[in-house]
Scaffold this motif. Structure first.
Motif, mmCIF file in Angstrom:
data_model
loop_
_atom_site.group_PDB
_atom_site.id
_atom_site.type_symbol
_atom_site.label_atom_id
_atom_site.label_comp_id
_atom_site.label_asym_id
_atom_site.label_seq_id
_atom_site.Cartn_x
_atom_site.Cartn_y
_atom_site.Cartn_z
ATOM 1 N N SER A 1 0.844 -1.196 0.000
ATOM 2 C CA SER A 1 0.000 0.000 0.000
ATOM 3 C C SER A 1 0.879 1.246 0.000
ATOM 4 C CB SER A 1 -0.923 0.019 1.217
ATOM 5 O OG SER A 1 -0.183 0.306 2.389
ATOM 6 N N MET A 2 0.314 2.352 -0.447
ATOM 7 C CA MET A 2 1.061 3.607 -0.529
ATOM 8 C C MET A 2 1.545 4.064 0.849
ATOM 9 S SD MET A 2 1.291 4.196 -3.729
ATOM 10 C CE MET A 2 2.182 5.728 -3.566
ATOM 11 N N SER A 3 0.834 3.684 1.901
ATOM 12 C CA SER A 3 1.225 4.104 3.245
ATOM 13 C C SER A 3 2.566 3.507 3.676
ATOM 14 C CB SER A 3 0.130 3.729 4.254
ATOM 15 O OG SER A 3 -0.009 2.314 4.316
ATOM 16 N N GLN A 4 3.010 2.446 3.002
ATOM 17 C CA GLN A 4 4.292 1.825 3.332
ATOM 18 C C GLN A 4 5.478 2.526 2.667
ATOM 19 O OE1 GLN A 4 2.940 -2.117 1.849
ATOM 20 N NE2 GLN A 4 3.673 -2.888 3.822
ATOM 21 N N VAL A 5 5.216 3.309 1.626
ATOM 22 C CA VAL A 5 6.287 3.930 0.838
ATOM 23 C C VAL A 5 6.883 5.103 1.618
ATOM 24 C CG1 VAL A 5 6.880 5.019 -1.361
ATOM 25 C CG2 VAL A 5 5.109 3.243 -1.290
ATOM 26 N N PRO A 6 8.197 5.098 1.852
ATOM 27 C CA PRO A 6 8.809 6.192 2.620
ATOM 28 C C PRO A 6 8.934 7.469 1.799
ATOM 29 C CG PRO A 6 10.509 4.693 1.826
ATOM 30 C CD PRO A 6 9.183 4.088 1.436
ATOM 31 N N ALA A 7 9.111 8.589 2.482
ATOM 32 C CA ALA A 7 9.332 9.873 1.815
ATOM 33 C C ALA A 7 10.817 10.081 1.535
ATOM 34 C CB ALA A 7 8.796 11.012 2.676
ATOM 35 N N GLU A 8 11.663 9.417 2.319
ATOM 36 C CA GLU A 8 13.105 9.477 2.116
ATOM 37 C C GLU A 8 13.729 8.223 2.724
ATOM 38 O OE1 GLU A 8 15.058 12.122 5.528
ATOM 39 O OE2 GLU A 8 13.576 13.270 4.392
ATOM 40 N N THR A 9 14.957 7.951 2.321
ATOM 41 C CA THR A 9 15.680 6.775 2.814
ATOM 42 C C THR A 9 17.129 7.174 3.097
ATOM 43 O OG1 THR A 9 16.348 6.142 0.576
ATOM 44 C CG2 THR A 9 14.272 5.187 1.407
ATOM 45 N N ALA A 10 17.883 6.253 3.654
ATOM 46 C CA ALA A 10 19.310 6.512 3.898
ATOM 47 C C ALA A 10 20.018 6.831 2.585
ATOM 48 C CB ALA A 10 19.952 5.304 4.587
ATOM 49 N N GLU A 11 19.617 6.148 1.505
ATOM 50 C CA GLU A 11 20.229 6.381 0.195
ATOM 51 C C GLU A 11 19.919 7.786 -0.322
ATOM 52 O OE1 GLU A 11 19.703 1.984 0.705
ATOM 53 O OE2 GLU A 11 18.356 3.694 0.940
ATOM 54 N N SER A 12 18.668 8.225 -0.165
ATOM 55 C CA SER A 12 18.319 9.566 -0.658
ATOM 56 C C SER A 12 18.964 10.640 0.217
ATOM 57 C CB SER A 12 16.804 9.758 -0.752
ATOM 58 O OG SER A 12 16.202 9.965 0.503
ATOM 59 N N GLN A 13 19.142 10.350 1.505
ATOM 60 C CA GLN A 13 19.829 11.297 2.383
ATOM 61 C C GLN A 13 21.298 11.438 1.973
ATOM 62 O OE1 GLN A 13 18.972 9.517 6.179
ATOM 63 N NE2 GLN A 13 16.855 10.208 6.164
ATOM 64 N N ALA A 14 21.932 10.306 1.643
ATOM 65 C CA ALA A 14 23.335 10.331 1.210
ATOM 66 C C ALA A 14 23.473 11.070 -0.120
ATOM 67 C CB ALA A 14 23.875 8.905 1.094
ATOM 68 N N MET A 15 22.549 10.822 -1.055
ATOM 69 C CA MET A 15 22.577 11.504 -2.347
ATOM 70 C C MET A 15 22.407 13.005 -2.147
ATOM 71 S SD MET A 15 20.048 11.131 -5.663
ATOM 72 C CE MET A 15 20.582 9.509 -6.198
ATOM 73 N N SER A 16 21.454 13.393 -1.332
ATOM 74 C CA SER A 16 21.186 14.803 -1.066
ATOM 75 C C SER A 16 22.427 15.495 -0.511
ATOM 76 C CB SER A 16 20.024 14.930 -0.073
ATOM 77 O OG SER A 16 19.874 16.267 0.355
ATOM 78 N N LYS A 17 23.032 14.887 0.473
ATOM 79 C CA LYS A 17 24.224 15.469 1.112
ATOM 80 C C LYS A 17 25.356 15.634 0.099
ATOM 81 C CE LYS A 17 27.145 14.737 5.172
ATOM 82 N NZ LYS A 17 27.457 13.837 6.288
ATOM 83 N N ALA A 18 25.582 14.623 -0.717
ATOM 84 C CA ALA A 18 26.662 14.658 -1.708
ATOM 85 C C ALA A 18 26.382 15.697 -2.794
ATOM 86 C CB ALA A 18 26.848 13.276 -2.330
ATOM 87 N N LEU A 19 25.141 15.766 -3.260
ATOM 88 C CA LEU A 19 24.798 16.744 -4.300
ATOM 89 C C LEU A 19 24.932 18.174 -3.779
ATOM 90 C CD1 LEU A 19 21.755 14.988 -6.008
ATOM 91 C CD2 LEU A 19 23.941 15.519 -7.097
ATOM 92 N N LYS A 20 24.495 18.413 -2.558
ATOM 93 C CA LYS A 20 24.634 19.756 -1.978
ATOM 94 C C LYS A 20 26.112 20.127 -1.882
ATOM 95 C CE LYS A 20 20.292 19.794 0.593
ATOM 96 N NZ LYS A 20 19.669 19.676 1.913
ATOM 97 N N LYS A 21 26.927 19.182 -1.458
ATOM 98 C CA LYS A 21 28.370 19.416 -1.349
ATOM 99 C C LYS A 21 28.972 19.729 -2.729
ATOM 100 C CE LYS A 21 32.565 17.408 0.579
ATOM 101 N NZ LYS A 21 33.212 16.212 1.094
ATOM 102 N N ALA A 22 28.385 19.150 -3.781
ATOM 103 C CA ALA A 22 28.859 19.366 -5.152
ATOM 104 C C ALA A 22 28.280 20.642 -5.779
ATOM 105 C CB ALA A 22 28.519 18.149 -6.019
#
Length: 192
Positions: free
Chosen positions: A135-156
């Motif tokens: 169900s859609m209620s199980q789908v997260p809004a963010e994950t450890a992977e998206s947090q790592a990507m976000s941090k790296a992209l901001k740094k770039a």
């Protein structure tokens, strides 16, 4: 008449949204230029619904030189002012400037010998994460992977790349298969 196929509920009944769901969302895309465009477009979604951006997608390609980073990186303050007058795009100065910043970030990574597509896919180990949500209620809004990507992209040097935007991007380009298991394209995206 054939029964309507089962889809993830987020796309509703809008034909444009359904086509996007059926043919684009969740299908693995490795093309660095497509990924750049999609990341920029997802950033434009901040605070808005995706359908708003989807309806303006062609206008964005026209306004932003077909999302060619080399051309966008050359945009001047005059280009920013022109874009702020363009009803085909979201007329928010920070969002307009973010696409220019992101183009410069893309080129800086490439200048270091880093392929943008491989770089982004490295956050999921180079292959899609296949989830099995019921169900859609199980789908997260963010994950450890998206947090790592976000941090790296901001740094770039990228902007409008928070962990929630990065996760929406990862879902859209097939880094994550978040179609529900009963969705009619779940298996096709799993095998792409």
């Amino acid at each position: 008449m054939d029964a309507e196929p089962i889809r993830c509920s987020w796309c509703g009944s809008d034909p444009l949204y359904q086509d996007y769901h059926d043919t684009v969302w969740g299908r693995p895309n490795f093309d660095k230029y497509d990924l750049f465009a999609k990341l920029c477009l997802d950033g434009q979604q901040a605070g808005l619904s995706w359908i708003t951006i989807l309806r303006k997608q062609q206008s964005y390609y026209q306004a932003y030189a077909d999302f060619q980073p080399e051309k966008i990186a050359q945009f001047t303050e005059q280009d920013v002012e022109r874009l702020l007058q363009d009803p085909g795009v979201i007329r928010n100065r920070l969002k307009v400037q973010s696409i220019i910043k992101n183009a410069k970030g893309f080129l800086a990574l490439e200048a270091q010998g880093i392929d943008f597509g491989e770089y982004l896919w490295s956050f999921v180990g180079g292959k899609p994460i296949v989830n099995q949500w019921q169900s859609m209620s199980q789908v997260p809004a963010e994950t450890a992977e998206s947090q790592a990507m976000s941090k790296a992209l901001k740094k770039a040097g990228f902007s409008f790349v928070g962990p929630t935007i990065c996760y929406a991007f990862m879902q859209a380009v097939g880094m994550v298969n978040d179609h529900l298991v009963d969705c009619h394209v779940y298996e096709a995206c799993k095998q792409s």
